[in-house]
Design an enzyme around this catalytic site. Structure first.
Site, PDB file in Angstrom:
ATOM      1  N   ARG A  24     -26.671   1.909  12.282  1.00 14.19           N
ATOM      2  CA  ARG A  24     -26.219   1.738  10.902  1.00 14.19           C
ATOM      3  C   ARG A  24     -25.771   0.300  10.609  1.00 14.19           C
ATOM      4  O   ARG A  24     -26.074  -0.249   9.561  1.00 14.19           O
ATOM      5  CB  ARG A  24     -25.050   2.683  10.624  1.00 14.19           C
ATOM      6  CG  ARG A  24     -25.458   4.146  10.613  1.00 14.19           C
ATOM      7  CD  ARG A  24     -24.267   5.069  10.540  1.00 14.19           C
ATOM      8  NE  ARG A  24     -24.703   6.448  10.437  1.00 14.19           N
ATOM      9  CZ  ARG A  24     -23.891   7.492  10.331  1.00 14.19           C
ATOM     10  NH1 ARG A  24     -22.582   7.311  10.310  1.00 14.19           N
ATOM     11  NH2 ARG A  24     -24.356   8.712  10.238  1.00 14.19           N
ATOM     12  N   ASN A  76     -12.186  12.784   2.250  1.00 18.00           N
ATOM     13  CA  ASN A  76     -13.530  12.505   2.751  1.00 18.00           C
ATOM     14  C   ASN A  76     -14.187  13.761   3.309  1.00 18.00           C
ATOM     15  O   ASN A  76     -15.416  13.882   3.317  1.00 18.00           O
ATOM     16  CB  ASN A  76     -13.480  11.468   3.879  1.00 18.00           C
ATOM     17  CG  ASN A  76     -13.499  10.055   3.350  1.00 18.00           C
ATOM     18  OD1 ASN A  76     -13.737   9.827   2.169  1.00 18.00           O
ATOM     19  ND2 ASN A  76     -13.246   9.097   4.228  1.00 18.00           N
ATOM     20  N   SER A  77     -13.365  14.684   3.799  1.00 22.27           N
ATOM     21  CA  SER A  77     -13.922  15.903   4.397  1.00 22.27           C
ATOM     22  C   SER A  77     -14.758  16.667   3.383  1.00 22.27           C
ATOM     23  O   SER A  77     -15.714  17.349   3.743  1.00 22.27           O
ATOM     24  CB  SER A  77     -12.799  16.815   4.897  1.00 22.27           C
ATOM     25  OG  SER A  77     -11.973  16.129   5.789  1.00 22.27           O
ATOM     26  N   ALA A 108      -8.451  17.848   8.416  1.00 22.45           N
ATOM     27  CA  ALA A 108      -7.422  17.813   9.465  1.00 22.45           C
ATOM     28  C   ALA A 108      -6.140  18.462   8.953  1.00 22.45           C
ATOM     29  O   ALA A 108      -5.511  19.274   9.648  1.00 22.45           O
ATOM     30  CB  ALA A 108      -7.161  16.368   9.897  1.00 22.45           C
ATOM     31  N   ALA A 128       2.986  10.969  -0.277  1.00 21.95           N
ATOM     32  CA  ALA A 128       3.968  10.645   0.763  1.00 21.95           C
ATOM     33  C   ALA A 128       4.143   9.131   0.796  1.00 21.95           C
ATOM     34  O   ALA A 128       3.170   8.382   0.758  1.00 21.95           O
ATOM     35  CB  ALA A 128       3.467  11.141   2.115  1.00 21.95           C
ATOM     36  N   ALA A 169     -20.647  16.907   6.615  1.00 22.13           N
ATOM     37  CA  ALA A 169     -19.885  17.956   7.308  1.00 22.13           C
ATOM     38  C   ALA A 169     -20.600  18.610   8.486  1.00 22.13           C
ATOM     39  O   ALA A 169     -20.264  19.730   8.865  1.00 22.13           O
ATOM     40  CB  ALA A 169     -19.402  19.006   6.315  1.00 22.13           C
TER      41      ALA A 169
HETATM   42  P1  ADP Z   1      -9.536  13.841   7.473  1.00 15.58           P
HETATM   43  O1  ADP Z   1     -11.023  13.866   7.573  1.00 15.58           O
HETATM   44  O2  ADP Z   1      -8.886  13.086   8.553  1.00 15.58           O
HETATM   45  O3  ADP Z   1      -8.960  15.194   7.219  1.00 15.58           O
HETATM   46  P2  ADP Z   1      -9.659  13.220   4.660  1.00 15.58           P
HETATM   47  O4  ADP Z   1     -10.062  11.940   4.050  1.00 15.58           O
HETATM   48  O5  ADP Z   1     -10.612  14.354   4.557  1.00 15.58           O
HETATM   49  O6  ADP Z   1      -9.249  12.947   6.162  1.00 15.58           O
HETATM   50  O7  ADP Z   1      -8.294  13.736   4.022  1.00 15.58           O
HETATM   51  C1  ADP Z   1      -7.162  12.931   3.938  1.00 15.58           C
HETATM   52  C2  ADP Z   1      -6.407  13.348   2.686  1.00 15.58           C
HETATM   53  O8  ADP Z   1      -5.122  12.731   2.692  1.00 15.58           O
HETATM   54  C3  ADP Z   1      -7.087  12.924   1.397  1.00 15.58           C
HETATM   55  O9  ADP Z   1      -7.248  14.027   0.553  1.00 15.58           O
HETATM   56  C4  ADP Z   1      -6.128  11.876   0.808  1.00 15.58           C
HETATM   57  O10 ADP Z   1      -6.126  11.857  -0.592  1.00 15.58           O
HETATM   58  C5  ADP Z   1      -4.803  12.329   1.363  1.00 15.58           C
HETATM   59  N1  ADP Z   1      -3.770  11.274   1.424  1.00 15.58           N
HETATM   60  C6  ADP Z   1      -3.922   9.987   1.791  1.00 15.58           C
HETATM   61  N2  ADP Z   1      -2.765   9.311   1.720  1.00 15.58           N
HETATM   62  C7  ADP Z   1      -1.822  10.200   1.297  1.00 15.58           C
HETATM   63  C8  ADP Z   1      -0.427  10.113   1.014  1.00 15.58           C
HETATM   64  N3  ADP Z   1       0.224   8.959   1.132  1.00 15.58           N
HETATM   65  N4  ADP Z   1       0.204  11.238   0.590  1.00 15.58           N
HETATM   66  C9  ADP Z   1      -0.451  12.405   0.449  1.00 15.58           C
HETATM   67  N5  ADP Z   1      -1.785  12.541   0.683  1.00 15.58           N
HETATM   68  C10 ADP Z   1      -2.461  11.464   1.108  1.00 15.58           C
END
Ligand code: ADP
Length: 584
Positions: free
Chosen positions: A410, A168-169, A141, A284, A174
């Site tokens: 599941r 998770n992506s 995302a 963040a 995928a």
């Molecule tokens: P999505 O599938 O919604 O894109 P993902 O799990 O693939 O979600 O990606 C979310 C990303 O955001 C992860 O790489 C995670 O480490 C990162 N993340 C989570 N919390 C924070 C934060 N507080 N600051 C920066 N990155 C973050």
């Protein structure tokens, strides 16, 4: 053997205290996440002068920092007494053990690390910077948002708290649901539509999803997939689709390799090409609002230092879900307690949701948490090798008995497994089933790793399977005989296997131990069709967009397989474009 002989010779030289021994190179091996990591290390006395990676099969995105930063640190300090790269613990350990093994073979005693030598110079990131758009979280995302924002003319930065991108992506299968995709006609599917996809999604989530948002997802899915294929260069299988449970049509595109590595490596390459800074290790912490209530920036930390990123257009929150935060999972769904591990990436800890809440956003549907039933009892990751279940592999307990229909939902299978002795099960299949799905040859690294872990084996006969699993042989035999007597659709008198059981009378047999694991959190920030974060009163929070697993209105009670990728790319793109427009 050869190395050992050399090592023994070197060892005696060092033992004799020879000061002028020539540099020596020895190979060593450790176990990573996906099998052996083998290195060749050159030692000059007790100093490491070179480390070469000889063999490894780790995930290239997650392992990157291990083979660059960690390797450099080990060499610089001539020590394996260093911290692992968080998020790549297994690979880090594999590398450190391999170097230690090489040292042992070379007869070298490695030093305890000099902590001062470990202190790394801080990166030259300004403490206060201003961008048009700040995207938080570098999963699918976040990357989609950052790339679209950049292409809409914005100056954009992408912040990621982990050392590696992908979330998770990256580790997901995928697959991406797209009605009317280009593969469907080749398989004779000509009657699919975004409306049907939306209807399946709404029903699959027990009508708890927001139909308006869901329709935006399904109607933009084809364009999103074409953007991935034609603009990013994501390669999809050209003649095959996945048919996940709950869908009325086969509609999930499959990326090469059946994992998110194909997407994330292309996302990263595009971000590099466009010059988008991706700052890893930057977490963040708090959104900043101005006196009018607009979100105008974020406070973040890296290695204990504070940074402020101001955002003229706004923030895109793409921080993923909270599946890797067991306390948070249990808080919102007490039934999913400490018995469960997680399939999720370690950064999936959910603080992004609370950040949004503190900025006024409503969090919804938090109790809807999906478990995946067939996962590794040691690490919690999904056992893709056991996808043989979709072609007829059976689930049996420690007593050798079937206990659930193998193609149930599941959550139903997960609960059934927890009710068995030891709260685990065995997945059993044979070559006849293997010939259809071929999971052992599709996932050779899993096969090697699970076999080494001692949770999987291959046998020519059932006696050997019984010896390995400690399941009573008579019971195992009786179960397989009964299954073999009820093959074909509609003949399973015990559990009504919907696709029909398969003959199990002949080997070769495969068996793997499995437990359920937390997989996806459906709840999160309430958004509208434009990916804008909303308050409990349904008001837009200016300057704040959210996309992906951090949001909570797309999947209702239960996310259908293949919908996560559609969700993250469609809404990531929408959010990025809108935030860029707001900066103008
Ligand atoms: P999505 O599938 O919604 O894109 P993902 O799990 O693939 O979600 O990606 C979310 C990303 O955001 C992860 O790489 C995670 O480490 C990162 N993340 C989570 N919390 C924070 C934060 N507080 N600051 C920066 N990155 C973050």
């Amino acid at each position: 053997m050869k190395t050992q002989i050399i090592a023994a010779a070197v060892c005696s030289i060092f033992a004799a205290g020879a000061a002028f021994a020539a540099p020596v190179t020895a190979e060593g091996t450790g176990i990573g996440k996906h099998g052996d990591v083998t290195v060749a290390v050159t030692f000059d006395g007790n100093r490491i002068t070179d480390i070469k990676i000889v063999k490894e099969q780790e995930n290239p995105v997650l392992a990157k920092k291990v083979y660059t930063d960690l390797k450099a640190l080990v060499q610089e300090t001539s020590s394996v007494d260093v911290d692992v790269v968080s998020g790549a613990t297994f690979t880090s350990k594999g590398l450190l053990d391999a170097v230690a093994d090489a040292a042992k073979k070379a007869g070298v005693k490695l030093a305890k690390a000099d902590r001062r030598a470990l202190a790394k110079a801080g990166k030259s990131i300004p403490k206060n910077s201003t961008y048009d758009v700040v995207v938080i979280g570098a999963g699918g995302a976040g990357f989609s948002a950052a790339i679209e924002a950049k292409n809409a003319g914005a100056n954009v930065v992408l912040l990621e708290k982990m050392p590696a991108v992908g979330g998770n992506s990256l580790i997901s299968g995928a697959e991406m649901n797209v009605a009317q995709n280009w593969v469907q006609p080749k398989l004779g599917i000509t009657d699919d539509s975004p409306e049907l996809h939306a209807a399946d999604t709404i029903k699959g989530g027990d009508n708890k999803g927001d139909p308006k948002v869901i329709n935006v997802m399904t109607h933009n899915a084809l364009d999103a997939a074409k953007w991935c294929r034609d603009y990013l260069g994501v390669r999809f299988e050209d003649d095959n689709l996945f048919f996940f449970g709950g869908h009325s049509r086969k509609r999930a595109l499959i990326p090469f390799g059946h994992t998110g590595t194909e997407f994330i490596s292309k996302f990263q390459a595009k971000a590099d090409e466009l010059g988008i800074p991706v700052i890893t290790g930057m977490k963040a912490e708090e959104l900043i609002k101005d006196q009018n209530g607009r979100v105008v920036g974020v406070k973040a930390t890296m290695a204990g230092e504070e940074y402020t990123f101001n955002a003229k257009g706004g923030i895109v929150l793409a921080t993923g879900g909270f599946g890797a935060n067991p306390e948070m999972v249990k808080k919102y769904n007490p039934a999913i307690d400490e018995r469960f591990k997680t399939t999720d990436a370690p950064g999936t800890t959910g603080e992004g949701l609370y950040m949004a809440e503190r900025a006024g956003a409503e969090l919804v549907n938090l109790s809807y948490i999906q478990t995946y039933p067939i996962c590794d009892p040691i690490s919690g990751v999904i056992e893709l090798i056991a996808d043989s279940r979709f072609d007829g592999a059976i689930l049996i307990n420690q007593e050798g008995k079937r206990f659930v229909e193998e193609l149930e939902r599941r959550d139903v299978i997960s609960q059934a497994i927890l009710a068995q002795t030891g709260a685990y099960c065995w997945v059993l299949w044979n070559d006849k089933i293997g010939a259809i799905s071929n999971t052992v040859t599709t996932h050779p690294t899993e096969y090697e790793a699970f076999t080494k872990q001692g949770i999987m084996t291959t046998c020519d006969d059932l006696k050997c399977i019984a010896d390995f699993t400690k399941i009573p042989y008579d019971s195992l035999k009786a179960t397989t005989e009964r299954v073999s007597s009820m093959t074909g659709k509609g003949n399973d008198k015990d559990f009504k296997h919907r696709a029909g059981l398969v003959d199990l009378s002949q080997g070769k047999y495969y068996v793997i131990k499995a437990v359920p694991s937390v997989h996806h959190t459906m709840g999160g920030v309430r958004i509208n069709e434009k990916a804008q974060a909303l308050t409990a009163e349904g008001k837009v929070i200016p300057g704040l967009w959210a996309a992906g697993e951090v949001t909570g209105v797309t999947h209702g009670t239960n996310r259908l397989g293949g919908n996560a990728y559609t969700d993250i790319i469609v809404f990531g793109r929408i959010a990025g474009k809108a935030a860029a427009e707001a900066a103008k």
